[in-house]
Design a protein around this motif. Structure first.
Motif, PDB file in Angstrom:
ATOM      1  N   MET A 199       0.990  -1.213  -0.189  1.00  9.60           N
ATOM      2  CA  MET A 199       0.189   0.209  -0.044  1.00  9.60           C
ATOM      3  C   MET A 199       0.952   1.623   0.023  1.00  9.60           C
ATOM      4  SD  MET A 199      -3.479  -0.827   2.557  1.00  9.60           S
ATOM      5  CE  MET A 199      -2.420  -1.887   3.863  1.00  9.60           C
ATOM      6  N   ARG A 200       2.372   0.960   0.232  1.00 11.82           N
ATOM      7  CA  ARG A 200       2.995   2.161   0.447  1.00 11.82           C
ATOM      8  C   ARG A 200       3.535   2.372  -1.057  1.00 11.82           C
ATOM      9  NH1 ARG A 200       8.075   3.562   0.541  1.00 11.82           N
ATOM     10  NH2 ARG A 200       8.468   2.093   0.074  1.00 11.82           N
ATOM     11  N   GLN A 201       4.124   1.342  -1.476  1.00 10.38           N
ATOM     12  CA  GLN A 201       4.679   1.567  -3.057  1.00 10.38           C
ATOM     13  C   GLN A 201       3.791   1.913  -3.928  1.00 10.38           C
ATOM     14  OE1 GLN A 201       7.454  -1.364  -4.693  1.00 10.38           O
ATOM     15  NE2 GLN A 201       7.998  -1.694  -2.463  1.00 10.38           N
ATOM     16  N   VAL A 202       2.030   1.359  -4.063  1.00 10.36           N
ATOM     17  CA  VAL A 202       1.643   1.079  -5.108  1.00 10.36           C
ATOM     18  C   VAL A 202       0.375   2.245  -5.201  1.00 10.36           C
ATOM     19  CG1 VAL A 202       0.068  -0.293  -6.271  1.00 10.36           C
ATOM     20  CG2 VAL A 202       1.331  -1.239  -5.660  1.00 10.36           C
ATOM     21  N   ASN A 203      -0.673   1.859  -4.028  1.00  6.31           N
ATOM     22  CA  ASN A 203      -1.520   3.278  -3.428  1.00  6.31           C
ATOM     23  C   ASN A 203      -0.504   4.572  -3.139  1.00  6.31           C
ATOM     24  OD1 ASN A 203      -2.268   0.000  -3.693  1.00  6.31           O
ATOM     25  ND2 ASN A 203      -3.805   0.944  -2.241  1.00  6.31           N
ATOM     26  N   LYS A 262      -9.182   0.948 -19.767  1.00  2.00           N
ATOM     27  CA  LYS A 262     -10.225   1.413 -18.686  1.00  2.00           C
ATOM     28  C   LYS A 262      -9.416   2.781 -18.634  1.00  2.00           C
ATOM     29  CE  LYS A 262      -6.300  -1.436 -17.085  1.00  2.00           C
ATOM     30  NZ  LYS A 262      -4.806  -0.842 -17.023  1.00  2.00           N
ATOM     31  N   PRO A 263     -10.098   3.318 -17.211  1.00  2.00           N
ATOM     32  CA  PRO A 263      -9.112   4.746 -16.849  1.00  2.00           C
ATOM     33  C   PRO A 263      -8.471   4.383 -15.756  1.00  2.00           C
ATOM     34  CG  PRO A 263     -11.980   4.630 -16.467  1.00  2.00           C
ATOM     35  CD  PRO A 263     -11.329   3.703 -17.173  1.00  2.00           C
ATOM     36  N   GLN A 264      -8.550   3.450 -15.190  1.00  2.00           N
ATOM     37  CA  GLN A 264      -7.772   3.401 -14.120  1.00  2.00           C
ATOM     38  C   GLN A 264      -6.999   1.650 -13.893  1.00  2.00           C
ATOM     39  OE1 GLN A 264      -6.232   4.394 -10.929  1.00  2.00           O
ATOM     40  NE2 GLN A 264      -7.683   6.511 -10.875  1.00  2.00           N
ATOM     41  N   PHE A 265      -6.492   1.112 -12.615  1.00  2.00           N
ATOM     42  CA  PHE A 265      -5.645   0.480 -12.602  1.00  2.00           C
ATOM     43  C   PHE A 265      -6.798  -1.025 -13.276  1.00  2.00           C
ATOM     44  CE2 PHE A 265      -2.303   1.184  -8.855  1.00  2.00           C
ATOM     45  CZ  PHE A 265      -1.203   1.829 -10.685  1.00  2.00           C
ATOM     46  N   SER A 266      -7.637  -1.079 -12.377  1.00  2.00           N
ATOM     47  CA  SER A 266      -8.086  -2.052 -12.523  1.00  2.00           C
ATOM     48  C   SER A 266      -9.427  -2.323 -13.720  1.00  2.00           C
ATOM     49  CB  SER A 266     -10.068  -2.298 -11.009  1.00  2.00           C
ATOM     50  OG  SER A 266     -10.008  -3.043 -11.244  1.00  2.00           O
ATOM     51  N   GLY A 293       1.716  -6.597 -12.595  1.00  2.00           N
ATOM     52  CA  GLY A 293       1.256  -8.147 -11.544  1.00  2.00           C
ATOM     53  C   GLY A 293       0.560  -7.592 -10.215  1.00  2.00           C
ATOM     54  N   ASN A 294       1.859  -6.636  -9.894  1.00  2.00           N
ATOM     55  CA  ASN A 294       1.143  -5.964  -8.910  1.00  2.00           C
ATOM     56  C   ASN A 294       0.619  -4.966  -8.772  1.00  2.00           C
ATOM     57  OD1 ASN A 294       3.424  -4.362 -10.061  1.00  2.00           O
ATOM     58  ND2 ASN A 294       4.251  -4.057  -7.924  1.00  2.00           N
ATOM     59  N   MET A 295      -0.022  -4.175  -9.748  1.00  2.00           N
ATOM     60  CA  MET A 295      -0.718  -2.775 -10.372  1.00  2.00           C
ATOM     61  C   MET A 295      -2.414  -3.201 -10.689  1.00  2.00           C
ATOM     62  SD  MET A 295       2.326  -0.447 -10.442  1.00  2.00           S
ATOM     63  CE  MET A 295       1.788   0.803 -10.046  1.00  2.00           C
ATOM     64  N   CYS A 296      -1.916  -3.644 -12.138  1.00  2.00           N
ATOM     65  CA  CYS A 296      -3.686  -3.750 -12.896  1.00  2.00           C
ATOM     66  C   CYS A 296      -3.838  -5.471 -12.554  1.00  2.00           C
ATOM     67  CB  CYS A 296      -2.775  -2.758 -14.763  1.00  2.00           C
ATOM     68  SG  CYS A 296      -2.832  -1.749 -14.203  1.00  2.00           S
ATOM     69  N   VAL A 297      -3.441  -6.383 -12.476  1.00  2.00           N
ATOM     70  CA  VAL A 297      -3.811  -7.380 -12.822  1.00  2.00           C
ATOM     71  C   VAL A 297      -4.043  -7.579 -11.381  1.00  2.00           C
ATOM     72  CG1 VAL A 297      -2.981  -9.686 -13.000  1.00  2.00           C
ATOM     73  CG2 VAL A 297      -1.585  -8.277 -14.270  1.00  2.00           C
ATOM     74  N   GLN A 298      -3.172  -7.023 -10.392  1.00  2.00           N
ATOM     75  CA  GLN A 298      -3.882  -7.423  -8.495  1.00  2.00           C
ATOM     76  C   GLN A 298      -5.184  -7.219  -8.459  1.00  2.00           C
ATOM     77  OE1 GLN A 298      -0.789  -7.439  -5.982  1.00  2.00           O
ATOM     78  NE2 GLN A 298      -2.569  -8.000  -4.013  1.00  2.00           N
ATOM     79  N   PHE A 299      -5.177  -5.540  -9.148  1.00  2.00           N
ATOM     80  CA  PHE A 299      -6.290  -4.368  -9.215  1.00  2.00           C
ATOM     81  C   PHE A 299      -7.070  -5.444  -9.413  1.00  2.00           C
ATOM     82  CE2 PHE A 299      -5.468  -0.451  -6.671  1.00  2.00           C
ATOM     83  CZ  PHE A 299      -4.479  -0.676  -6.328  1.00  2.00           C
TER      84      PHE A 299
END
Lengths: 191, 191, 191, 191
Positions: free
Chosen positions: A172-176, D102-106, D132-138
């Motif tokens: 959450m610190r890094q991504v958000n 998409k306008p955002q990560f998810s 992987g840790n951003m748009c895929v995970q969201f």
């Protein structure tokens, strides 16, 4: 319909996620161990936030109990002598606290939370509660996509597993882009 | 999180919109005149629907009272001796009835209603309540976009103005493909 | 992710709903009769709005063609010699116009429209297009619930049936608090 | 409006997230290193999935370019000789592939993705792409809340940082109950 009361422009809101919780599930025991010190930290944070007139919002799982009220859930946790009794007693909602029942992990998913926050004029969220790697992180993700600034004090977040909790906070610190300093460092002057 | 209880596949749900209502606003008087006979018709419909085991969902405005429970609102209308007391008494929710508080006209906007309906396995909605040309029609529009089949019994819908109510019902018949036959024609065999 | 460009705070946006349309359906003929004069009025409105630097957003049905682009749809209507060719020629999108494809009646349902409007800093919408009692009214309802101020110039709205169009406009005036004066009265000084 | 074509009940869909990407940002270089082998694995997966007639959906960031089409973005990546050219060439969309901007990560946030998936009758998603840790995970988080079953083949996911990618995959395995076996183990018989 939303009435335009004088509650506008609070800027800051404290969200307390799933702390009103009977913890009657597997690993509830384990979660309690970490949630109890977090509850003490959240209680202090709540006092500071309310002293400045900012709103406090309880975000709570409805546990598939679609016919129940939030106040009923509070009584169930306290009077029912559940595993989560100490948490509910420490963080018992005041009459003027807000609450949002959520059917899923994220506090925004299928709830009026975003409408409430807009109604209150909030742009910064203090996220606290359990579980750090589940409901807190899912809520943080939606909050980030809605463009809220995030303060997620690391000592106000708990998960059943310490390592997973730490990873969630670091993510959450890094991504958000969340500020994750502990609540002991907290000052309203940051905001 | 949504638990998969045995409540699945109810197919049909009765929605009662904004009938738990103190009517303490301008034109509330006028609305009461039409809402009272509608309340009697809805009460009968509710009995038929519950006799078959289908769920009843109260959809209610939160009136900007984000800190209140639905049960509190029911008591306010009945004990508070409000203009809407007779409606609330006729349609007093049972313990096993569902409720959804909405911040806006549509019962789907910023609420878990669609998630609840999916959870219950519902594909057909009976819409009843007030006001026909406002909250009922807005809810009907969203319901239509979510692909629910609609039964909107004309005698279970009321607005402050009779002509506007008739127009709303006619529009919902045409645009939302709703069955609008009066509840006296209603038989569960239709479904 | 939304980048914070200099497009913020446009305040006003013109929405053109379903005018890029081959009209190849029953009553398309009837709709064209009313849509053509509306297209002329919308064209003038678009010129005024763009002269002031405000954004224009085409809201368009995807007609179940989930694999198609909007520009492709424009070409289909014009080059395909469809019934709606004259409309598409009059209102051919410029390179800098925005577009949103919608899967349902409302321009907000399952689309990024609200995110786009927030990105552009818009708080007032000019709604134009077809059909007045369907996609325009459904979009107006959602816009109202999102707290947008509405200007729905009566001569820029068309439906297949003149009487239903008039009723929709009157409803949007009353229920959605829309300004419905014709575009000939329009002045940016209103805003 | 959604037409009920014969595309219903596909059950399974392959989502390719943000692989059509010019990678013209800091760490784009680093991401490419991991995204290229993933692109090869996704290409094979796409062939298997299409051979069985299941739909492929490109989920793509609009990069704040609200006036652009997806096909335009594909051309930009390939013809523009961008850092992401090799990815776009490997995974060039076919005419019958779907896409969602998409306008955002998810992929679900402010998009018609859920409506499209319901339209296609899908209940299981194969998630592939970056980061992987951003748009895929969201996207995985929203998919989980919408009750989709998830298959997220570990070799079809890439992030700029290998360790963060591994953590994201492990989190999706635990929290989102995703099957994360590599695509080399994939067989449609699983579904």
């Amino acid at each position: 319909m939303v009435t335009n009361t004088t509650t506008k422009d609070h800027k800051l809101a404290l969200l307390i996620i799933d702390m009103i919780n009977d913890l009657e599930f597997e690993s509830g025991d384990q979660l309690l161990k970490y949630a109890l010190p977090a509850a003490h930290a959240i209680k202090k944070m709540k006092e500071k936030v309310k002293a400045e007139g900012f709103p406090v919002i309880y975000i709570n799982d409805n546990y598939g109990q679609w016919q129940s009220d939030f106040r009923h859930l509070v009584r169930h946790c306290i009077d029912g002598d559940s595993r989560g009794k100490a948490l509910a007693e420490l963080l018992k909602p005041d009459e003027d606290d807000y609450f949002v029942l959520k059917p899923q992990f994220s506090g925004f998913f299928g709830t009026p939370l975003n409408i409430l926050l807009e109604h209150l004029g909030v742009d910064t969220l203090i996220l606290t509660g359990v579980a750090g790697n589940m409901c807190v992180q899912f809520t943080a993700n939606d909050a980030y996509m809605y463009h809220y600034k995030l303060y997620i004090p690391s000592d106000c977040i708990a998960s059943a597993d310490k390592k997973e909790n730490d990873l969630a906070i670091e993510t959450m610190r890094q991504v958000n882009k969340a500020d994750v300093r502990p609540s002991t460092d907290f000052s309203l002057k940051h905001f």
